[in-house]
Structure formats: structure tokens, C-alpha cells
Design a protein around this motif. Sequence first.
Motif, PDB file in Angstrom:
ATOM      1  N   ILE B 261       0.845  -1.200   0.000  1.00  0.00           N
ATOM      2  CA  ILE B 261       0.000   0.000   0.000  1.00  0.00           C
ATOM      3  C   ILE B 261       0.878   1.247   0.000  1.00  0.00           C
ATOM      4  O   ILE B 261       2.051   1.182   0.351  1.00  0.00           O
ATOM      5  CB  ILE B 261      -0.921   0.034   1.242  1.00  0.00           C
ATOM      6  CG1 ILE B 261      -0.089  -0.110   2.516  1.00  0.00           C
ATOM      7  CG2 ILE B 261      -1.985  -1.060   1.165  1.00  0.00           C
ATOM      8  CD1 ILE B 261      -0.847   0.219   3.788  1.00  0.00           C
ATOM      9  N   PRO B 262       0.319   2.387  -0.401  1.00  0.00           N
ATOM     10  CA  PRO B 262       1.114   3.617  -0.448  1.00  0.00           C
ATOM     11  C   PRO B 262       1.673   3.984   0.920  1.00  0.00           C
ATOM     12  O   PRO B 262       0.960   3.874   1.924  1.00  0.00           O
ATOM     13  CB  PRO B 262       0.109   4.670  -0.899  1.00  0.00           C
ATOM     14  CG  PRO B 262      -0.964   3.913  -1.599  1.00  0.00           C
ATOM     15  CD  PRO B 262      -1.047   2.585  -0.911  1.00  0.00           C
ATOM     16  N   LEU B 263       2.930   4.405   0.953  1.00  0.00           N
ATOM     17  CA  LEU B 263       3.471   4.954   2.192  1.00  0.00           C
ATOM     18  C   LEU B 263       2.633   6.174   2.551  1.00  0.00           C
ATOM     19  O   LEU B 263       2.233   6.940   1.676  1.00  0.00           O
ATOM     20  CB  LEU B 263       4.941   5.344   2.013  1.00  0.00           C
ATOM     21  CG  LEU B 263       5.934   4.193   2.081  1.00  0.00           C
ATOM     22  CD1 LEU B 263       7.317   4.650   1.658  1.00  0.00           C
ATOM     23  CD2 LEU B 263       5.982   3.604   3.478  1.00  0.00           C
ATOM     24  N   GLY B 264       2.347   6.340   3.812  1.00  0.00           N
ATOM     25  CA  GLY B 264       1.499   7.445   4.235  1.00  0.00           C
ATOM     26  C   GLY B 264       0.053   7.020   4.478  1.00  0.00           C
ATOM     27  O   GLY B 264      -0.762   7.805   4.949  1.00  0.00           O
ATOM     28  N   THR B 265      -0.265   5.758   4.186  1.00  0.00           N
ATOM     29  CA  THR B 265      -1.604   5.247   4.499  1.00  0.00           C
ATOM     30  C   THR B 265      -1.792   5.267   6.022  1.00  0.00           C
ATOM     31  O   THR B 265      -0.898   4.846   6.761  1.00  0.00           O
ATOM     32  CB  THR B 265      -1.739   3.786   4.011  1.00  0.00           C
ATOM     33  OG1 THR B 265      -1.504   3.752   2.598  1.00  0.00           O
ATOM     34  CG2 THR B 265      -3.126   3.219   4.300  1.00  0.00           C
ATOM     35  N   PRO B 266      -2.935   5.743   6.508  1.00  0.00           N
ATOM     36  CA  PRO B 266      -3.147   5.728   7.957  1.00  0.00           C
ATOM     37  C   PRO B 266      -3.072   4.306   8.509  1.00  0.00           C
ATOM     38  O   PRO B 266      -3.583   3.361   7.882  1.00  0.00           O
ATOM     39  CB  PRO B 266      -4.562   6.287   8.116  1.00  0.00           C
ATOM     40  CG  PRO B 266      -4.815   7.063   6.869  1.00  0.00           C
ATOM     41  CD  PRO B 266      -4.047   6.358   5.786  1.00  0.00           C
ATOM     42  N   PHE B 267      -2.458   4.171   9.681  1.00  0.00           N
ATOM     43  CA  PHE B 267      -2.386   2.849  10.314  1.00  0.00           C
ATOM     44  C   PHE B 267      -3.775   2.259  10.486  1.00  0.00           C
ATOM     45  O   PHE B 267      -4.000   1.055  10.318  1.00  0.00           O
ATOM     46  CB  PHE B 267      -1.688   2.940  11.676  1.00  0.00           C
ATOM     47  CG  PHE B 267      -1.828   1.679  12.478  1.00  0.00           C
ATOM     48  CD1 PHE B 267      -1.102   0.548  12.154  1.00  0.00           C
ATOM     49  CD2 PHE B 267      -2.739   1.608  13.537  1.00  0.00           C
ATOM     50  CE1 PHE B 267      -1.271  -0.637  12.868  1.00  0.00           C
ATOM     51  CE2 PHE B 267      -2.907   0.429  14.249  1.00  0.00           C
ATOM     52  CZ  PHE B 267      -2.174  -0.694  13.913  1.00  0.00           C
ATOM     53  N   ARG B 268      -4.711   3.125  10.815  1.00  0.00           N
ATOM     54  CA  ARG B 268      -6.089   2.695  11.030  1.00  0.00           C
ATOM     55  C   ARG B 268      -6.622   1.905   9.821  1.00  0.00           C
ATOM     56  O   ARG B 268      -7.277   0.872   9.973  1.00  0.00           O
ATOM     57  CB  ARG B 268      -6.916   3.965  11.243  1.00  0.00           C
ATOM     58  CG  ARG B 268      -8.254   3.802  11.837  1.00  0.00           C
ATOM     59  CD  ARG B 268      -8.895   5.185  11.974  1.00  0.00           C
ATOM     60  NE  ARG B 268      -8.594   5.867  13.226  1.00  0.00           N
ATOM     61  CZ  ARG B 268      -9.177   5.574  14.384  1.00  0.00           C
ATOM     62  NH1 ARG B 268     -10.041   4.602  14.471  1.00  0.00           N
ATOM     63  NH2 ARG B 268      -8.874   6.242  15.472  1.00  0.00           N
ATOM     64  N   ASP B 269      -6.314   2.400   8.613  1.00  0.00           N
ATOM     65  CA  ASP B 269      -6.780   1.729   7.390  1.00  0.00           C
ATOM     66  C   ASP B 269      -6.094   0.375   7.213  1.00  0.00           C
ATOM     67  O   ASP B 269      -6.711  -0.610   6.795  1.00  0.00           O
ATOM     68  CB  ASP B 269      -6.505   2.597   6.159  1.00  0.00           C
ATOM     69  CG  ASP B 269      -7.340   3.870   6.161  1.00  0.00           C
ATOM     70  OD1 ASP B 269      -8.188   4.022   7.073  1.00  0.00           O
ATOM     71  OD2 ASP B 269      -7.137   4.720   5.271  1.00  0.00           O
TER      72      ASP B 269
END
Lengths: 175, 429
Positions: B261-269
Motif C-alpha cells: 500500500i502507499p506509504l502514508g496510508t493511515p495505520f487505522r486503514d
Amino acid sequence: MSFRNTPLAVIQDVDKETLLTPELRAEIDKHVAKYPPEWKQSAVMPALTLVQDHNGGWLSRELMDQVAAYLDMPETAVYEVATFYAMYDLEPVGRHKVCVCNSISCMLGGAEELMHHIEKKHNVAPGGTTADGKLTFKEFECLGACRHAPVVMVDKAYHECVTPDAIDKIIDDLD
Amino acid sequence: MAENQNTVCFRTMHLDARVRHTLESYRSVGGYRQWERILREKPDPDQLINEVKTSALRGRGGAGFPTGLKWSFMPRSKPDQKYIVCNSDEGEPGTCKDRDIMRYNPHQLIEGMAIAGYCIGATIGYNYIRGEFYEPIARFDEALEEAYAAGLLGKELLGSSIDFDLYTHLGAGAYICGEETALLESLEGKKGQPRFKPPFPAQAGLYGKPTTINNTESLASVPVILEKGGQWFLEQGRPNNGGPKLFSVTGHVARPDNFEIPLGTPFRDLLEMAGGVSGGRALKAVIPGGSSVPVVPGDVMLTTDMDYDSITKAGSMLGSGAVIVIAEGTCMVKVLANLAHFYAHESCGQCTPCREGTGWLARVLDRMLAGQGRTQDLDLLDNVAGRIGGRTICALGDAAAMPVQSFLKHYRFEFEYLVEHGRPLVEAA
Ligand SMILES: Cc1cc2nc3c(=O)[nH]c(=O)nc-3n(C[C@H](O)[C@H](O)[C@H](O)COP(=O)(O)O)c2cc1C
Ligand code: SF4
Ligand code: FES
């Protein structure tokens, strides 16, 4: 420079054709061919692995000496390697190796219960071999397959998400 | 989110599982076009390295060092033999991504290594794969055979003057061989003990020759960077944190897996993709970058994004991208003891602070868990950890020390409770 960057090559006065077996020599030669000619010792790890597999899963001193002679290495240099890496066994082992990963992801996934189960059911402590010589049981560090925790390596195969019931079946199916 | 997944290292993932690892499958997603273009056009390597620099690809093995910059350190014009070495020793607890790259998309790693070789002037490459990876080793070897047969590896490729030979090297079970100079020692047929630096591998590496070592995922990212451009890759992530990255999400989640997944994706997601915390429990803590990095309390993670700089701000490191999720009800002393045993077992023994200190940490924690802890033990742990960190040849010492200090910082009350009552505050592991 703080490290030794020349091969240790010592030429031992033996006829290489008398060492190991022709099949093993041919397999080892395939690995030797990957490295610069003066760096035969780069093949020591795959060589030890092949020899161990051929010897029922462990390395005797005599076999290590033959590998040393075959690769023109000092014997101690081969012992150093054989004692350093976890996949080499220097004493006789069971017919099968059951290696349970107990690193963090597998521990969180229940590896400890699995280990206790094996210990109790087969009356064998980690590092030991069952009385019938069927299993050598080992606790292993992370096997690099953590998403399938707990992971158990039985001989050359990975088993994923292993429950106590599953390990019973896997072990039953071994000869 | 789904359209942003599996765009680089896992780009063959959607293909038929029986054949997605083959040359034909790889070609069907555009594979080997960059390598063939290089063989035909012989572009200036600096131009390619600049593209990798633009991409802001940072080393995926743990340290996060910019890959393009690392390549530019190689003395390309020196006549010496040079080497490119891939680090597929994957042993950091929690990390299981390189294995899947080799199982599902081995050709992309081959193409990445060939391109890297061209960029740094290396005509020989080795892929150091841990010995336990029987299946990935077989896959990679099969792919090598296919690539040789197709004339993509070997000498005077496609009638050019370019040579590139690539070999598999087998490890035999030692976490420390993931450290790049230990890996070189191991490749030279010795026990894997890290080298003192300098000299760095770019000056004196494998067989004393200039060498670049990169992680499997770093190298497998390169063909897509050249195909789509460094700018494209950068934009997949965030400034200074280019690209997507593989995250191995394990521990107490409903669906542990690898996610690209893209770097910067929220941990929550990311947590949601993994099915959330298992058993409907609350999130207690996360070790966000492999076992060697500081632990982060769950509530902090829930407001943090998954990129190098954000995780650093949260007090930890992105490391190898192994996200270990720990649910409420877990005894943190037990978790730390597990980590301590790992490092004590894997210390190569060269440096006294690491060899002795890791053993001390493990024994003190065992003593506490056995109900025989003393009040001073908390300070003792902190003290021992402080005396390892920064005083050793390689970063394994720091890796052993950092978790201790972070566990004590965030979960001190659990350690205190255990010492006082002789049993853990929470019983479950
Ligand atoms: C103790 C220790 C273990 C390591 N294990 C690995 C590993 O398994 N795989 C890996 O790629 N890097 C590992 N590294 C990091 C490597 O030393 C090195 O930084 C990395 O392979 C460089 O590649 P990259 O720049 O592409 O990340 C480890 C480092 C240390 C200190
Ligand atoms: S820090 Fe530990 S693992 Fe690293 S070289 Fe020193 S003793 Fe070996
Ligand atoms: S922690 Fe068990 S396979 Fe990684």
C-alpha cells in the motif's frame, strides 16, 4: 582493514576423487562454479547442507573434514561454519526434524501451546529426539512466514497456522 | 483503497496463482522491458540512478537509506570486479514479505538486480537467500533458468557488450547474516560476523571488491520505477517517502497478511485491511517495523500514518515494515522476554556488550516472570540496555536495547506489578 579478505586456501594432500560420493561432488561443484575460482570456500554452506541431507540430517566430524579437504579449507574453518549456523546438526538426529517457530508473531499466535503440546505428547524437550528416533524437536527463531503464525518447519516443508490437532496429523503422517 | 494495492512488487498478484511466477506472466505485466531497453540503448547509468533518486525509494531492509544515493557511492569507473548482492535473508521477527516476492514475482527481482548491476557497474550478482526458504529458493532458481534460457542473463546480452550473471547463495540459519557485512562474510564461506566499518562495502565488500547490498523489496521495486518514472513512484507515497511499501501485518489481527500500500496510508486503514484486532479485542500496542524497533501504544498508532517520517515522529521506526499488532490482555513483560531471548540467541558474540548484555536482559526478564523479580530489576534492565546501545559493531546491539527501553517507558506499571505481586497483571500472552 579489520577483516580477512583472502581465501584461507590450504591444499590438502588427498585425492579428491576419494572424498564424499561422486553425486555429492557433482552437486557441490555446481555451487563452486558460482564463485571466483580462488573462492571455493564460498560453497562451504551449501556443501555442508548437501552432505548433511545425504547423511540422515547431521554432520559428523569425518564428513566435515572431507568437505574441508574437498574445498581446500582448513578443517577448523569448516567447524566454525558448522557450529555457527542453526541448520547444521552435529549429533545424530531423528528421522524428521520438527522446528517450531517461537518468535514474536508466532508466540502471539499460540506457538507456546503448540510447543507444550508436542513436548507432552511425544515426551521430548526442545533440542531432543524422541525415544523411537522418529523426531528431533527444535524451537526455532522467526522462519520468515509470520503471516501464517504459528509456523512449523517439518524437514523441508513449511506448515502454516498450525494447531495442536494439525501437528498431530502432520507427525502421524511421517514415517 | 484496493486500486492502490499491489502496484509494484506484487504486480503479478492478480494473475492465475498457478503460473503468476513464470516468465510469461511477468512479461504480460510489462516485465523485462526496462532491462531490454537498457541492453538496446545503453543509457547513461547516472541518468537511471537519478530516476531512482527522484523516486525517493528508501531501503526496504530496515535502515531506510535512499537507494539511489547508495548506488551513487559505487566507484563505477574503477576497473575492479564489482558486485550487486541481494539480501533475502529475511529473519527479522514479523517480516515475511521478501519470501512472497520470491514466491510470486521472482522475475521482477531478477530484473531489478540486473538493472542495479548496470547502474553500479557490476556484472555479477548474488541473491543471498536464507536456507530455510526451500520453496522460494526453488522458485527463484527456476526463474533464473528461464531468464538464462531467454537470453536475459549471461554474456553479451541481446548482442550488446553487456554481461550479467546472477546466482543464488544459500544461507543456513542465522539472523545476523541479514546484517549486510555479516552477509558478505557468510558469502565468503565464513561464520556470519559483522565487519567493522569503514571500509564500507562500496569500497571493499564481497571478496574485497566494491559491492552494493540491497534488500529484496528495494531491488524488486526498481523495474517499475524505471517504467513509470521516479516521479510517479514518489507520488504514490509522500515527499521523502516514495512509493508503496509492503507491510507484513501479524500478531493479533483477524487476517494477517502482506499488504502493498502507499506509504502514508493511515495505520487505522491498514489495521482494517487486516480485519482489525482479532477476537474483537481493543488495540494495546504495535511494534510497527519489525521486532527491533520501539513499541508504540495503540492509541498513538491509531493517529499515525505508515511512512518513515510519521512513524519516527510517533517514537519508533518503520524498519522492515513488519507491523506486529498486540491486543489488550497481553502481558508486555512476556512479549519483551520473547524479544530478549531472540537477540540473546542471535547475537554473534563478537562484542562484549551485546554478547553479555543480551543474555542478562533475557535472564532478568525470565527471573521476573518466574515471580522472583526485584525492585532494582527495572533499573537493571534499563541500565543494561543503555550499556549495549551505541557500543557495538553492528546494529543488533541497538535492536536488542531499543525494545527494552520503550517497553519500560510505556508499560512500566506492568513490570512493577509483576515484581511486587510475583505474577503478571495480565495472564495471557
Ligand atoms: C541484525 C540485523 C539484521 C538485518 N536483517 C536484514 C534482513 O533480514 N534483510 C534485509 O534486507 N536487511 C537486513 N538488515 C539491514 C541490512 O544490514 C542492510 O541495511 C540492508 O540489507 C540494505 O538494503 P536496503 O538499503 O535496500 O534496505 C539487518 C540489519 C541488522 C543490523
Ligand atoms: S552487536 Fe552483537 S551481533 Fe552485532 S557484531 Fe556485536 S556481538 Fe555481533
Ligand atoms: S515469527 Fe514465526 S515465522 Fe516469523
